[in-house]
Design an enzyme around this catalytic site. Structure first.
Site, PDB file in Angstrom:
ATOM      1  N   ASP A  32      13.647  10.417  47.523  1.00 43.85           N
ATOM      2  CA  ASP A  32      12.713  11.794  47.938  1.00 43.85           C
ATOM      3  C   ASP A  32      13.597  11.939  49.402  1.00 43.85           C
ATOM      4  O   ASP A  32      12.782  12.317  50.675  1.00 43.85           O
ATOM      5  CB  ASP A  32      11.245  11.489  47.993  1.00 43.85           C
ATOM      6  CG  ASP A  32      10.547  12.813  48.114  1.00 43.85           C
ATOM      7  OD1 ASP A  32      11.325  13.974  47.907  1.00 43.85           O
ATOM      8  OD2 ASP A  32       9.321  12.967  48.332  1.00 43.85           O
ATOM      9  N   LYS A  76      -1.043   5.724  58.048  1.00 44.34           N
ATOM     10  CA  LYS A  76      -0.861   6.550  56.599  1.00 44.34           C
ATOM     11  C   LYS A  76      -1.865   6.239  55.746  1.00 44.34           C
ATOM     12  O   LYS A  76      -1.792   4.956  55.132  1.00 44.34           O
ATOM     13  CB  LYS A  76       0.553   6.586  56.318  1.00 44.34           C
ATOM     14  CG  LYS A  76       1.081   7.332  55.058  1.00 44.34           C
ATOM     15  CD  LYS A  76       2.316   7.329  54.531  1.00 44.34           C
ATOM     16  CE  LYS A  76       2.531   8.005  53.274  1.00 44.34           C
ATOM     17  NZ  LYS A  76       4.046   7.988  53.007  1.00 44.34           N
TER      18      LYS A  76
HETATM   19  P1  ADP Z   1       3.977  11.889  51.917  1.00 44.39           P
HETATM   20  O1  ADP Z   1       4.217  10.683  51.264  1.00 44.39           O
HETATM   21  O2  ADP Z   1       2.515  12.447  51.575  1.00 44.39           O
HETATM   22  O3  ADP Z   1       4.734  13.070  52.012  1.00 44.39           O
HETATM   23  P2  ADP Z   1       5.113  11.324  54.464  1.00 44.39           P
HETATM   24  O4  ADP Z   1       5.121   9.796  54.811  1.00 44.39           O
HETATM   25  O5  ADP Z   1       6.166  12.225  54.200  1.00 44.39           O
HETATM   26  O6  ADP Z   1       3.968  11.460  53.547  1.00 44.39           O
HETATM   27  O7  ADP Z   1       4.168  11.817  55.980  1.00 44.39           O
HETATM   28  C1  ADP Z   1       3.734  13.222  55.863  1.00 44.39           C
HETATM   29  C2  ADP Z   1       4.122  13.814  57.065  1.00 44.39           C
HETATM   30  O8  ADP Z   1       3.608  13.042  58.313  1.00 44.39           O
HETATM   31  C3  ADP Z   1       5.658  13.575  57.562  1.00 44.39           C
HETATM   32  O9  ADP Z   1       6.473  14.893  57.154  1.00 44.39           O
HETATM   33  C4  ADP Z   1       5.839  13.505  58.959  1.00 44.39           C
HETATM   34  O10 ADP Z   1       5.559  14.989  59.671  1.00 44.39           O
HETATM   35  C5  ADP Z   1       4.481  13.055  59.361  1.00 44.39           C
HETATM   36  N1  ADP Z   1       4.784  11.452  59.593  1.00 44.39           N
HETATM   37  C6  ADP Z   1       4.461  10.333  58.728  1.00 44.39           C
HETATM   38  N2  ADP Z   1       5.146   9.234  59.019  1.00 44.39           N
HETATM   39  C7  ADP Z   1       5.208   9.427  60.551  1.00 44.39           C
HETATM   40  C8  ADP Z   1       5.809   8.505  61.640  1.00 44.39           C
HETATM   41  N3  ADP Z   1       5.639   7.388  61.427  1.00 44.39           N
HETATM   42  N4  ADP Z   1       5.689   9.163  62.854  1.00 44.39           N
HETATM   43  C9  ADP Z   1       5.496  10.357  62.910  1.00 44.39           C
HETATM   44  N5  ADP Z   1       5.083  11.207  62.157  1.00 44.39           N
HETATM   45  C10 ADP Z   1       5.189  10.754  60.850  1.00 44.39           C
HETATM   46 MG    MG Z   2       6.892  12.889  52.646  1.00 42.17          MG
END
Ligand code: ADP
Ligand code: MG
Length: 378
Positions: free
Chosen positions: A228, A123
């Site tokens: 959130d 991320k």
């Molecule tokens: P943001 O803070 O930008 O909303 P998120 O952490 O919610 O970021 O991640 C955005 C998207 O990426 C999630 O909705 C999910 O679909 C995917 N995602 C995030 N972390 C993971 C993970 N550990 N494994 C699989 N998919 C993930």
């Molecule tokens: Mg998110």
């Protein structure tokens, strides 16, 4: 969405990374870093640095811009990404890069593989760029940091996320296993499942509803609120078990607005279950149900994620400055605070790059206006 363009990383030399890091350091006090300053921080010959800088611009890792007082270089998103990925690759956390799987509100998400070939989630936090929330509050607070605030905010967002994920994982909450972080990048377990927003039906709607409400209560009993807790941040595995993600906005239950955040999380679930599954229940948790059994919120603040960082990221995310009534008032010395925040990352960089730190403190923002930098001819 595509692949992270990492092919170029193989061609970058240690001198390239030294120059990129010099720009990163220069950006703490300068909106644009003039070539001679970059050369001085990197302890490299000015002539040699010129070519390195030009090539880094050509590859999109730096950009050269005209400023009001002088011209200079700044890191691009891509340049910052490479610095972090380079560190994580050297630590052998990441072996290879795959496709982008998500674009969140404040992040880009990729699949990567460990050096053993295990698929992981990367991320990249992106904060403080095109954001006009709380402009007036922020203007005052960030005036010292200028353009470097996006580096700083993205980095504390990742630091905070990692700290919470680790504390939650250690307590056996269903969250991805946190593996490592550097700058604005977090590496975690890849969740095999899909976000709740893509789930159209469930074998047992009530079981998931109960489980999610119980999680909200368990969080709060530990001293924290997700903040959130919605269908985008809840991953559902094949067995219909939830995994919670996305932690930069978590707050303590001691926050002055904790009850509002708590109710908002609860209502997100109630509203979604009614809309998506036509499910309504009289049973839902109230803030007054919380029985504090743990101090996860306090543990976070001992983990390198400082109070100042907490304040800065909350301001950016529109969460009011935290006021804890059961705590001594903080020392009111904003200058100390600023130094502390800067030092920790400077140390980190010095350790990695083994650059003598005399250069970075030579120029502060006061000197910036007095010194006239030699224009860099490109
Ligand atoms: P943001 O803070 O930008 O909303 P998120 O952490 O919610 O970021 O991640 C955005 C998207 O990426 C999630 O909705 C999910 O679909 C995917 N995602 C995030 N972390 C993971 C993970 N550990 N494994 C699989 N998919 C993930
Ligand atoms: Mg998110």
């Amino acid at each position: 969405m595509g692949k992270l363009n990492v092919a170029i990383m193989r061609y970058l030399t240690s001198e390239d990374f030294r120059v990129l890091t010099a720009i990163e350091m220069g950006m703490k006090n300068h909106e644009l870093v003039p070539g001679p300053l970059a050369a001085s921080i990197a302890s490299l010959q000015h002539g040699g640095v010129h070519k390195l800088l030009r090539d880094l611009c050509k590859h999109g890792l730096l950009s050269y811009e005209r400023g009001k007082k002088y011209d200079g270089y700044r890191l691009t998103n891509m340049g910052y990404d490479y610095l972090a990925l380079h560190s994580l690759t050297r630590r052998e956390i990441i072996g290879s890069f795959g496709n982008q799987i998500g674009v969140g509100k404040e992040s880009n998400i990729y699949i990567v593989a460990s050096s053993e070939g295990e698929e992981l989630c990367l991320k990249l936090h992106r904060l403080g760029r095109v954001c006009f929330r709380n402009v007036t509050n922020k203007r005052d607070y960030h005036k010292h940091r200028k353009s470097a605030s996006w580096l700083y905010l993205s980095r504390i967002s990742a630091t905070k996320e990692f700290a919470y994920m680790k504390a939650l994982y250690d307590r056996k909450f269903p969250v991805p296993k946190p593996l490592d972080f550097n700058r604005h990048c977090v590496i975690m377990e890849l969740v095999k499942g899909k976000p709740l927003c893509h789930v159209m039906d469930l074998d047992d709607v009530e079981a998931l509803y109960d489980e999610l409400m119980n999680l909200i209560v368990r969080f709060a009993d530990s001293g924290v609120i997700h903040g959130d807790f919605n269908e985008f941040n809840i991953m559902i595995k094949d067995d219909e078990k939830p995994v919670i993600i996305d932690f930069p906005q978590m707050v303590s239950t001691a926050h002055e607005n904790a009850e509002m955040f708590f109710n908002r999380d609860v209502n997100c679930i109630r509203t979604f279950f009614k809309k998506r599954f036509d499910y309504e229940s009289e049973l839902y948790p109230k803030f007054s149900d919380i029985e504090r059994t743990d101090a996860l919120d306090a543990e976070i603040l001992c983990s390198g994620f400082t109070k100042e960082m907490a304040r800065d990221i909350n301001l950016e995310l529109g969460i009011d400055v935290e006021v804890k009534s059961d705590e001594e008032p903080e020392e009111n010395n904003p200058e100390d605070t600023k130094e502390e925040v800067q030092d920790c990352s400077v140390d980190e960089i010095f350790n990695k790059m083994k650059i003598k730190n005399e250069h970075s403190f030579k120029l502060d923002s006061d000197q910036e206006s007095n010194d006239s930098f030699e224009r860099f001819e490109s």
